[in-house]
Design a protein around this motif. Structure first.
Motif, PDB file in Angstrom:
ATOM      1  N   LEU A  76     -28.496  60.921  16.992  1.00 46.48           N
ATOM      2  CA  LEU A  76     -29.549  60.171  17.150  1.00 46.48           C
ATOM      3  C   LEU A  76     -30.323  60.085  15.792  1.00 46.48           C
ATOM      4  O   LEU A  76     -31.115  59.174  15.541  1.00 46.48           O
ATOM      5  N   ARG A  77     -30.477  61.157  15.043  1.00 49.47           N
ATOM      6  CA  ARG A  77     -31.423  61.343  13.932  1.00 49.47           C
ATOM      7  C   ARG A  77     -30.910  60.244  12.868  1.00 49.47           C
ATOM      8  O   ARG A  77     -31.524  59.731  12.225  1.00 49.47           O
ATOM      9  N   ALA A  78     -29.604  59.849  12.729  1.00 50.15           N
ATOM     10  CA  ALA A  78     -28.744  59.014  12.020  1.00 50.15           C
ATOM     11  C   ALA A  78     -29.543  57.573  12.322  1.00 50.15           C
ATOM     12  O   ALA A  78     -29.465  56.768  11.631  1.00 50.15           O
ATOM     13  N   ALA A  79     -29.825  57.319  13.588  1.00 46.12           N
ATOM     14  CA  ALA A  79     -30.268  56.216  13.968  1.00 46.12           C
ATOM     15  C   ALA A  79     -31.699  55.737  14.026  1.00 46.12           C
ATOM     16  O   ALA A  79     -32.281  54.589  13.909  1.00 46.12           O
ATOM     17  N   ILE A  80     -32.613  56.795  14.328  1.00 43.89           N
ATOM     18  CA  ILE A  80     -34.052  56.749  14.115  1.00 43.89           C
ATOM     19  C   ILE A  80     -34.808  57.132  12.888  1.00 43.89           C
ATOM     20  O   ILE A  80     -34.076  57.447  11.978  1.00 43.89           O
ATOM     21  N   ARG A  81     -36.150  56.486  12.858  1.00 41.88           N
ATOM     22  CA  ARG A  81     -36.706  56.621  11.494  1.00 41.88           C
ATOM     23  C   ARG A  81     -37.629  58.045  11.688  1.00 41.88           C
ATOM     24  O   ARG A  81     -37.724  58.437  12.744  1.00 41.88           O
ATOM     25  N   GLY A  82     -38.111  58.326  10.472  1.00 41.56           N
ATOM     26  CA  GLY A  82     -38.961  59.807  10.680  1.00 41.56           C
ATOM     27  C   GLY A  82     -40.370  59.474  11.468  1.00 41.56           C
ATOM     28  O   GLY A  82     -40.722  60.386  12.063  1.00 41.56           O
ATOM     29  N   THR A  83     -40.700  58.197  11.593  1.00 47.53           N
ATOM     30  CA  THR A  83     -42.033  58.208  12.632  1.00 47.53           C
ATOM     31  C   THR A  83     -41.838  57.701  14.060  1.00 47.53           C
ATOM     32  O   THR A  83     -42.835  57.647  14.722  1.00 47.53           O
ATOM     33  N   ASP A  84     -40.505  57.791  14.357  1.00 48.16           N
ATOM     34  CA  ASP A  84     -40.045  57.586  15.614  1.00 48.16           C
ATOM     35  C   ASP A  84     -40.086  58.852  16.647  1.00 48.16           C
ATOM     36  O   ASP A  84     -39.840  59.967  16.108  1.00 48.16           O
ATOM     37  N   PHE A  85     -40.504  58.694  17.941  1.00 48.84           N
ATOM     38  CA  PHE A  85     -40.327  59.795  18.853  1.00 48.84           C
ATOM     39  C   PHE A  85     -39.294  59.625  19.935  1.00 48.84           C
ATOM     40  O   PHE A  85     -39.286  58.341  20.477  1.00 48.84           O
ATOM     41  N   VAL A  86     -38.733  60.391  20.390  1.00 46.05           N
ATOM     42  CA  VAL A  86     -37.601  60.376  21.370  1.00 46.05           C
ATOM     43  C   VAL A  86     -38.090  61.358  22.415  1.00 46.05           C
ATOM     44  O   VAL A  86     -38.187  62.567  22.178  1.00 46.05           O
ATOM     45  N   GLY A  87     -37.828  61.051  23.728  1.00 47.02           N
ATOM     46  CA  GLY A  87     -37.933  61.936  24.914  1.00 47.02           C
ATOM     47  C   GLY A  87     -36.863  61.462  26.117  1.00 47.02           C
ATOM     48  O   GLY A  87     -36.941  60.260  26.053  1.00 47.02           O
ATOM     49  N   ARG A  88     -36.427  62.382  26.673  1.00 44.37           N
ATOM     50  CA  ARG A  88     -35.509  62.066  27.823  1.00 44.37           C
ATOM     51  C   ARG A  88     -36.488  61.830  28.929  1.00 44.37           C
ATOM     52  O   ARG A  88     -37.513  62.790  29.502  1.00 44.37           O
ATOM     53  N   VAL A  89     -36.184  60.688  29.771  1.00 41.37           N
ATOM     54  CA  VAL A  89     -37.117  60.383  30.822  1.00 41.37           C
ATOM     55  C   VAL A  89     -36.480  60.947  31.948  1.00 41.37           C
ATOM     56  O   VAL A  89     -37.160  61.200  33.126  1.00 41.37           O
ATOM     57  N   GLY A  90     -34.983  61.233  32.167  1.00 44.06           N
ATOM     58  CA  GLY A  90     -34.351  61.571  33.241  1.00 44.06           C
ATOM     59  C   GLY A  90     -32.955  61.148  33.299  1.00 44.06           C
ATOM     60  O   GLY A  90     -32.532  60.051  32.913  1.00 44.06           O
ATOM     61  N   GLY A  91     -32.044  61.869  33.920  1.00 40.81           N
ATOM     62  CA  GLY A  91     -30.691  61.522  34.043  1.00 40.81           C
ATOM     63  C   GLY A  91     -30.315  61.241  32.628  1.00 40.81           C
ATOM     64  O   GLY A  91     -30.419  62.118  31.806  1.00 40.81           O
ATOM     65  N   GLY A  92     -29.753  60.033  32.461  1.00 39.80           N
ATOM     66  CA  GLY A  92     -29.103  59.818  31.193  1.00 39.80           C
ATOM     67  C   GLY A  92     -30.024  58.688  30.425  1.00 39.80           C
ATOM     68  O   GLY A  92     -29.550  57.982  29.602  1.00 39.80           O
ATOM     69  N   GLU A  93     -31.420  58.699  30.616  1.00 39.10           N
ATOM     70  CA  GLU A  93     -32.212  57.726  30.166  1.00 39.10           C
ATOM     71  C   GLU A  93     -33.469  58.538  29.067  1.00 39.10           C
ATOM     72  O   GLU A  93     -33.738  59.806  29.536  1.00 39.10           O
ATOM     73  N   PHE A  94     -33.545  57.429  28.163  1.00 41.88           N
ATOM     74  CA  PHE A  94     -34.522  58.157  27.044  1.00 41.88           C
ATOM     75  C   PHE A  94     -35.445  57.158  26.506  1.00 41.88           C
ATOM     76  O   PHE A  94     -35.191  55.968  26.811  1.00 41.88           O
ATOM     77  N   LEU A  95     -36.728  57.329  26.128  1.00 39.75           N
ATOM     78  CA  LEU A  95     -37.564  56.480  25.815  1.00 39.75           C
ATOM     79  C   LEU A  95     -37.835  56.713  24.260  1.00 39.75           C
ATOM     80  O   LEU A  95     -37.996  57.865  23.785  1.00 39.75           O
ATOM     81  N   VAL A  96     -37.751  55.741  23.501  1.00 40.18           N
ATOM     82  CA  VAL A  96     -37.799  55.887  21.989  1.00 40.18           C
ATOM     83  C   VAL A  96     -39.077  55.048  21.515  1.00 40.18           C
ATOM     84  O   VAL A  96     -39.377  53.837  21.826  1.00 40.18           O
ATOM     85  N   VAL A  97     -40.296  55.864  21.219  1.00 36.23           N
ATOM     86  CA  VAL A  97     -41.442  55.241  20.848  1.00 36.23           C
ATOM     87  C   VAL A  97     -41.549  55.012  19.565  1.00 36.23           C
ATOM     88  O   VAL A  97     -41.123  55.791  18.402  1.00 36.23           O
ATOM     89  N   LEU A  98     -41.715  53.645  19.121  1.00 31.84           N
ATOM     90  CA  LEU A  98     -41.844  53.265  17.594  1.00 31.84           C
ATOM     91  C   LEU A  98     -43.134  52.730  17.028  1.00 31.84           C
ATOM     92  O   LEU A  98     -43.597  51.571  17.153  1.00 31.84           O
ATOM     93  N   PRO A  99     -43.702  53.908  16.478  1.00 34.06           N
ATOM     94  CA  PRO A  99     -45.259  53.525  16.151  1.00 34.06           C
ATOM     95  C   PRO A  99     -45.258  52.173  15.070  1.00 34.06           C
ATOM     96  O   PRO A  99     -44.438  52.481  14.304  1.00 34.06           O
ATOM     97  N   GLU A 100     -46.421  51.559  15.048  1.00 37.25           N
ATOM     98  CA  GLU A 100     -46.371  50.550  13.724  1.00 37.25           C
ATOM     99  C   GLU A 100     -45.111  49.676  13.887  1.00 37.25           C
ATOM    100  O   GLU A 100     -44.842  49.716  12.445  1.00 37.25           O
ATOM    101  N   THR A 101     -44.618  49.267  14.709  1.00 33.37           N
ATOM    102  CA  THR A 101     -43.336  48.377  14.597  1.00 33.37           C
ATOM    103  C   THR A 101     -43.261  47.268  15.220  1.00 33.37           C
ATOM    104  O   THR A 101     -43.870  47.327  16.456  1.00 33.37           O
ATOM    105  N   ASP A 102     -43.251  46.190  14.683  1.00 34.92           N
ATOM    106  CA  ASP A 102     -43.254  44.705  15.319  1.00 34.92           C
ATOM    107  C   ASP A 102     -41.972  44.578  16.102  1.00 34.92           C
ATOM    108  O   ASP A 102     -40.965  45.358  16.127  1.00 34.92           O
TER     109      ASP A 102
END
Length: 141
Positions: A40-66
């Motif tokens: 995952l580190r190879a795929a996201i930017r330093g400003t992004d946040f990732v959290g596991r929602v449950g099971g095999g689901e994750f939410l990636v928050v992308l601040p200041e991103t269109d």
């Protein structure tokens, strides 16, 4: 934001022990505080946040991103995960729904729900793909 789900990860539970399945998810997409899995580190930017929602689901928050940038980040996540087999399971893919918080949203949950709708449309369209949320004023169908 990107709502992400590991595809067919339940298969690992039937073919492998629950311990293997549980170990596979963090290696695919888990983050713990500031430490992310190498995949995952190879795929996201330093400003992004990732959290596991449950099971095999994750939410990636992308601040200041269109929307266009968010689709690009989501496609990078999809490609990097699919390109990095995880022993002993092998290839793991993800389906991703992309959405933004919109003017008029009462809370962030509205955007998360739209991202969830897009995620399930991505799964229904064949998995291992990225889908944008419905345009403003439209509902997913």
């Amino acid at each position: 934001m990107c709502r992400t789900r590991c595809n067919r990860i339940g298969w690992a539970g039937t073919s492998w022990s629950a311990r293997v399945k549980t170990a596979c998810l963090p290696r695919c997409a888990a983050c713990n505080g500031s430490t992310c899995s190498p995949i995952l580190r190879a795929a996201i930017r330093g400003t992004d946040f990732v959290g596991r929602v449950g099971g095999g689901e994750f939410l990636v928050v992308l601040p200041e991103t269109d929307a266009s940038q968010a689709m690009g980040v989501a496609e990078t996540i999809r490609d990097v995960v699919a390109s990095n087999p995880i022993d002993p399971v092998g290839q793991v893919t993800v389906s991703i729904g992309v959405e933004q918080v919109r003017q008029g949203d009462v809370n962030e949950a509205m955007a998360v729900n739209r991202a969830d709708d897009a995620l399930y449309r991505a799964k229904a369209a064949g998995r291992n793909r990225v889908m944008a949320g419905a345009p403003a004023g439209q509902t997913a169908g």
